[in-house]
Design an enzyme around this catalytic site. Structure first.
Site, PDB file in Angstrom:
ATOM      1  N   CYS A 119       0.816  -1.218   0.000  1.00  0.00           N
ATOM      2  CA  CYS A 119       0.000   0.000   0.000  1.00  0.00           C
ATOM      3  C   CYS A 119       0.848   1.265   0.000  1.00  0.00           C
ATOM      4  O   CYS A 119       2.017   1.237   0.386  1.00  0.00           O
ATOM      5  CB  CYS A 119      -0.867   0.032   1.247  1.00  0.00           C
TER       6      CYS A 119
ATOM      7  N   GLU B 235      16.918 -15.421 -18.510  1.00  0.00           N
ATOM      8  CA  GLU B 235      15.831 -14.499 -18.859  1.00  0.00           C
ATOM      9  C   GLU B 235      16.254 -13.033 -18.817  1.00  0.00           C
ATOM     10  O   GLU B 235      15.724 -12.226 -19.575  1.00  0.00           O
ATOM     11  CB  GLU B 235      14.562 -14.750 -18.035  1.00  0.00           C
TER      12      GLU B 235
ATOM     13  N   ARG C 208       4.133   1.027  -6.486  1.00  0.00           N
ATOM     14  CA  ARG C 208       4.077   0.035  -5.419  1.00  0.00           C
ATOM     15  C   ARG C 208       2.981  -1.003  -5.662  1.00  0.00           C
ATOM     16  O   ARG C 208       2.947  -2.026  -4.991  1.00  0.00           O
ATOM     17  CB  ARG C 208       3.820   0.729  -4.068  1.00  0.00           C
TER      18      ARG C 208
ATOM     19  N   TRP D   5      -3.160  -2.296  -1.482  1.00  0.00           N
ATOM     20  CA  TRP D   5      -2.804  -3.589  -2.077  1.00  0.00           C
ATOM     21  C   TRP D   5      -3.392  -4.609  -1.122  1.00  0.00           C
ATOM     22  O   TRP D   5      -2.924  -4.770   0.001  1.00  0.00           O
ATOM     23  CB  TRP D   5      -1.283  -3.683  -2.195  1.00  0.00           C
TER      24      TRP D   5
ATOM     25  N   LYS E  33       5.315  -9.850 -17.628  1.00  0.00           N
ATOM     26  CA  LYS E  33       5.239 -10.174 -16.200  1.00  0.00           C
ATOM     27  C   LYS E  33       4.143 -11.213 -15.946  1.00  0.00           C
ATOM     28  O   LYS E  33       4.302 -12.120 -15.156  1.00  0.00           O
ATOM     29  CB  LYS E  33       4.979  -8.905 -15.383  1.00  0.00           C
TER      30      LYS E  33
ATOM     31  N   GLU F   8      16.261 -22.781 -10.998  1.00  0.00           N
ATOM     32  CA  GLU F   8      15.835 -21.380 -10.921  1.00  0.00           C
ATOM     33  C   GLU F   8      17.008 -20.432 -11.213  1.00  0.00           C
ATOM     34  O   GLU F   8      16.839 -19.399 -11.874  1.00  0.00           O
ATOM     35  CB  GLU F   8      15.229 -21.114  -9.531  1.00  0.00           C
TER      36      GLU F   8
ATOM     37  N   ASN G  74      -0.690   0.672   6.140  1.00  0.00           N
ATOM     38  CA  ASN G  74       0.039  -0.254   5.280  1.00  0.00           C
ATOM     39  C   ASN G  74       0.644  -1.309   6.194  1.00  0.00           C
ATOM     40  O   ASN G  74       1.321  -0.961   7.157  1.00  0.00           O
ATOM     41  CB  ASN G  74       1.133   0.522   4.532  1.00  0.00           C
ATOM     42  N   GLY G  75       0.383  -2.584   5.909  1.00  0.00           N
ATOM     43  CA  GLY G  75       0.954  -3.642   6.742  1.00  0.00           C
ATOM     44  C   GLY G  75      -0.098  -4.673   7.119  1.00  0.00           C
ATOM     45  O   GLY G  75      -1.147  -4.764   6.470  1.00  0.00           O
TER      46      GLY G  75
ATOM     47  N   LYS H  27      16.905 -17.600 -14.127  1.00  0.00           N
ATOM     48  CA  LYS H  27      17.150 -16.170 -13.852  1.00  0.00           C
ATOM     49  C   LYS H  27      18.201 -15.614 -14.802  1.00  0.00           C
ATOM     50  O   LYS H  27      18.025 -14.566 -15.395  1.00  0.00           O
ATOM     51  CB  LYS H  27      17.654 -15.993 -12.436  1.00  0.00           C
TER      52      LYS H  27
ATOM     53  N   HIS I 182      25.327 -37.580 -17.457  1.00  0.00           N
ATOM     54  CA  HIS I 182      24.457 -38.170 -18.480  1.00  0.00           C
ATOM     55  C   HIS I 182      24.277 -37.234 -19.674  1.00  0.00           C
ATOM     56  O   HIS I 182      23.317 -37.386 -20.440  1.00  0.00           O
ATOM     57  CB  HIS I 182      23.104 -38.531 -17.862  1.00  0.00           C
TER      58      HIS I 182
HETATM   59  O1  M6R Z   1       2.634 -15.295 -12.120  1.00  0.00           O
HETATM   60  P1  M6R Z   1       3.207 -16.672 -12.171  1.00  0.00           P
HETATM   61  O2  M6R Z   1       4.055 -17.012 -10.993  1.00  0.00           O
HETATM   62  O3  M6R Z   1       2.157 -17.718 -12.381  1.00  0.00           O
HETATM   63  O4  M6R Z   1       4.155 -16.665 -13.435  1.00  0.00           O
HETATM   64  C1  M6R Z   1       4.752 -17.827 -13.894  1.00  0.00           C
HETATM   65  C2  M6R Z   1       5.871 -17.505 -14.860  1.00  0.00           C
HETATM   66  O5  M6R Z   1       5.390 -16.825 -15.965  1.00  0.00           O
HETATM   67  C3  M6R Z   1       6.960 -16.649 -14.175  1.00  0.00           C
HETATM   68  O6  M6R Z   1       7.457 -17.265 -13.035  1.00  0.00           O
HETATM   69  C4  M6R Z   1       8.134 -16.409 -15.164  1.00  0.00           C
HETATM   70  O7  M6R Z   1       8.810 -17.597 -15.370  1.00  0.00           O
HETATM   71  C5  M6R Z   1       9.053 -15.321 -14.593  1.00  0.00           C
HETATM   72  N1  M6R Z   1       9.492 -14.474 -15.650  1.00  0.00           N
HETATM   73  C6  M6R Z   1      10.254 -15.871 -13.930  1.00  0.00           C
HETATM   74  O8  M6R Z   1      11.136 -14.913 -13.497  1.00  0.00           O
END
Ligand code: M6R
Length: 608
Positions: free
Chosen positions: A2, A489, A27, A74, A603, A482, A98-99, A486, A505
């Site tokens: 928030c 991407e 935010r 939020w 996103k 992961e 907020n909180g 990261k 393998h």
């Molecule tokens: O909103 P979601 O967690 O469901 O999104 C899933 C993926 O689209 C998301 O995690 C994507 O892989 C990100 N760009 C990873 O950083």
């Protein structure tokens, strides 16, 4: 999270409040509102949705006055709607917050028993009632807020106005940000500096446990315990854009640094240290349900899928319930066997990912119980699920998920211990020991974040690599996947994540002197096997970057070590994820990519 704005001055404040809230839009929010003192009354206007809706409401029903508070919400408690939007009012008191108020359930019950009527589903409304009650007992506004604070537990930034005090705002902070802006005959308060910059660059950041009172001419600062605080204002030299990112270069970096707070907020109000258990009422999983779950199916995409993969280890290891993690994008294409007795956990930051939503719907139609582990209140997955376990990471703006990933790991840890306690797989004694360590993890995260400069140096040494490999076993295998996601991407460096045992393998063929290999080497039962992987990489001249919790683990074999503090092995991924996020961030930044908006990615992926 928030956004709060407050203004005491000489100008019409409604437009100033609206503009301040616009500066806090980054935010994230789902509704907004203002309270303005018109000289006689408190005039409150609220609207669901974007600030334009509040702007329209103000155009239809103008409010005039020179003291006011505003808020962008939020949602955490109660869905996004006008009636849950702030300010909340009780008697002549208006409050924005907020909180999360942790003890809101018991306080609400008590206040209801005393005849208080609640008009929203929020935890915040309690504060309005408590302050109102205290003013009715004869306390002035500042003391009334102090009295309310003595009753509430949790995280808060609070701003309060009173009908009987036309030019005063009182404030309090604990674990949520709040800053006072000092102008010429004008005082402001806000969740963050950008909302103040068009009025002043002289600010006082409140610390946890502090209260403030602002009038046109004066700021009074005290601790809740009554101690006086003297703090000189600081001059802000950031640009507006820097200020929105809290001084960080990118939202992603800011969000990486927000992880200790995100973890604390996700655990807040749910951990019961004394019994080694969690309170997770909103999950809708009673004791009998927990005992009779036959299988857990975790559904997710991308980073959330990696959290789900880790969740599988947690659920099997801690709760002793069979668990599988499935790519939501594949689930429906194989006519899955799913139905009553299955608990389907849909893991999603946004709660709107089309594949995860569709897969969860299919499982629901076939009779499974759906639990949503999502970060956005009232999102599509939260709405269709039987129960929710919200991660309280706050809005995530960088496309690359960071703080939501670790918050998901924490939520799945909670679920596993919760089920384990009820299924007899986690004893009270074990639960108590686990939770005592879990609540210590945020501070250990802070220790990892303090090594960011070193990680940047390591990033510099691999920034020109074309490919990279990430290896981890057991509880570190999802972290390796992961880490690779990261890096690829945001930096566009080709990266693969593998369970260490798979290296021989196939991927070993790729290793040569140009290949950085990030190896996760925490001191757990997989350490020796991972050390063998390190030897194999070194034998082919590969460049090992070792993530360790003990310097001896990688000894002389690693080109670089990234150190995290030791913790219980179940929680190690909460720490080891962070150096990998920072490594990717710095590689991407050094290569000059658009870190927050990587090419081709969105996103929220709302198409299948
Ligand atoms: O909103 P979601 O967690 O469901 O999104 C899933 C993926 O689209 C998301 O995690 C994507 O892989 C990100 N760009 C990873 O950083």
């Amino acid at each position: 999270m928030c956004g709060i704005i407050g203004y005491v001055g000489n100008e019409e404040c409604a437009p100033i409040l609206l503009e301040g809230l616009r500066r806090l839009e980054y935010r994230g929010y789902d509704s907004a509102g203002v309270a303005v003192h018109d000289g006689t009354e408190l005039r409150v206007l609220r609207a669901a949705g974007k600030l334009t809706a509040l702007g329209d409401a103000l155009a239809r029903t103008p409010v005039h006055g020179t003291t006011g508070i505003g808020h962008t919400r939020w949602a955490t408690h109660g869905k996004p709607s006008e009636h849950n939007a702030h300010p909340h009012v009780s008697g002549g008191i208006a409050v924005v917050h907020n909180g999360i108020i942790e003890n809101h359930v018991e306080l609400k019950q008590r206040l209801k028993a005393e005849g208080r009527e609640f008009l929203s589903d929020t935890d915040t409304e309690i504060v309005a009632h408590l302050v109102d009650l205290a003013t009715q007992r004869g306390l002035d506004l500042f003391e009334a807020l102090r009295s309310a604070l003595r009753e509430i537990r949790g995280a808060y930034a609070i701003a309060v106005m009173s009908k009987s005090d036309p030019a005063r705002i009182v404030l309090a902070k604990n674990a949520s940000p709040l800053v006072v802006g000092i102008g010429d005959g004008v005082m402001l308060a806000a969740s963050d500096v950008p909302a103040l910059l068009s009025h002043t660059r002289d600010v006082i950041f409140l610390e946890d446990g502090e209260m403030a009172e602002i009038t046109r001419a004066k700021v009074r600062l005290e601790r809740v315990d009554g101690t006086r605080v003297d703090r000189a204002p600081v001059r802000i030299t950031w640009s507006l854009m820097q200020a929105e990112r809290g001084g960080y270069k990118h939202f992603m970096l800011k969000e990486i640094h927000e992880q200790p707070r995100a973890l604390e907020d996700t655990l807040r109000g749910r951990v019961v240290l004394e019994t080694g258990d969690f309170e997770a009422g909103e999950m809708g999983i009673g004791d009998d349900d927990a005992k009779t779950v036959k299988r857990v199916i975790l559904l997710a995409c991308g980073t959330s899928y990696h959290a789900a993969l880790h969740g599988r280890y947690l659920l099997e290891g801690l709760a002793r319930v069979p668990a599988v993690a499935e790519l939501a994008s594949e689930f429906r294409y194989r006519n899955p066997v799913v139905g009553p007795g299955d608990l389907v956990v849909a893991v999603s930051q946004s709660g709107e990912t089309a594949d995860t939503l569709a897969a969860a719907k299919e499982a629901k139609e076939r009779g499974a119980r759906i639990l949503a582990v999502v970060n956005v209140q009232g999102s599509a997955i939260a709405r269709m699920a039987h129960g929710t376990l919200y991660t309280h990471a706050g809005p995530e703006i960088g496309v690359a998920s960071t703080k939501c990933f670790t918050a998901q790991l924490a939520a799945l840890t909670m679920l596993s211990i919760y089920l384990g306690r009820r299924r007899g797989a986690v004893t009270r004694e074990v639960g108590v020991a686990l939770l005592a360590e879990l609540v210590a993890v945020p501070n250990k995260m802070r220790d990892v974040l303090a090594t960011a400069r070193h990680i940047e140096t390591v990033a510099r040494s691999i920034m020109h690599a074309r490919d990279a490999l990430f290896l981890g076993r057991g509880l570190s295998s999802a972290v390796a996947l992961e880490g690779a996601l990261k890096l690829k991407e945001i930096s566009y460096v080709h990266a693969e994540g593998y369970a260490g045992g798979e290296m021989k393998h196939g991927p070993l063929a790729l290793v040569d002197r140009d290949m950085p290999v990030v190896c996760l080497l925490p001191s757990d039962s997989t350490l020796e096997k991972m050390q063998s992987n390190v030897q194999e990489v070194r034998a082919r001249d590969g460049q090992v970057i070792a993530v360790v919790d003990d310097d001896k683990a990688a000894a002389s074999l690693a080109a670089h070590t990234l150190k995290v503090p030791p913790t219980h092995e179940w929680f190690t991924p909460l720490l080891t994820s962070i150096p990998l996020q920072l490594l990717s961030y710095y590689v991407a930044d050094l290569r000059g990519t658009d870190v927050d908006q990587p090419r081709n990615l969105a996103k929220t992926v709302t198409v299948e």
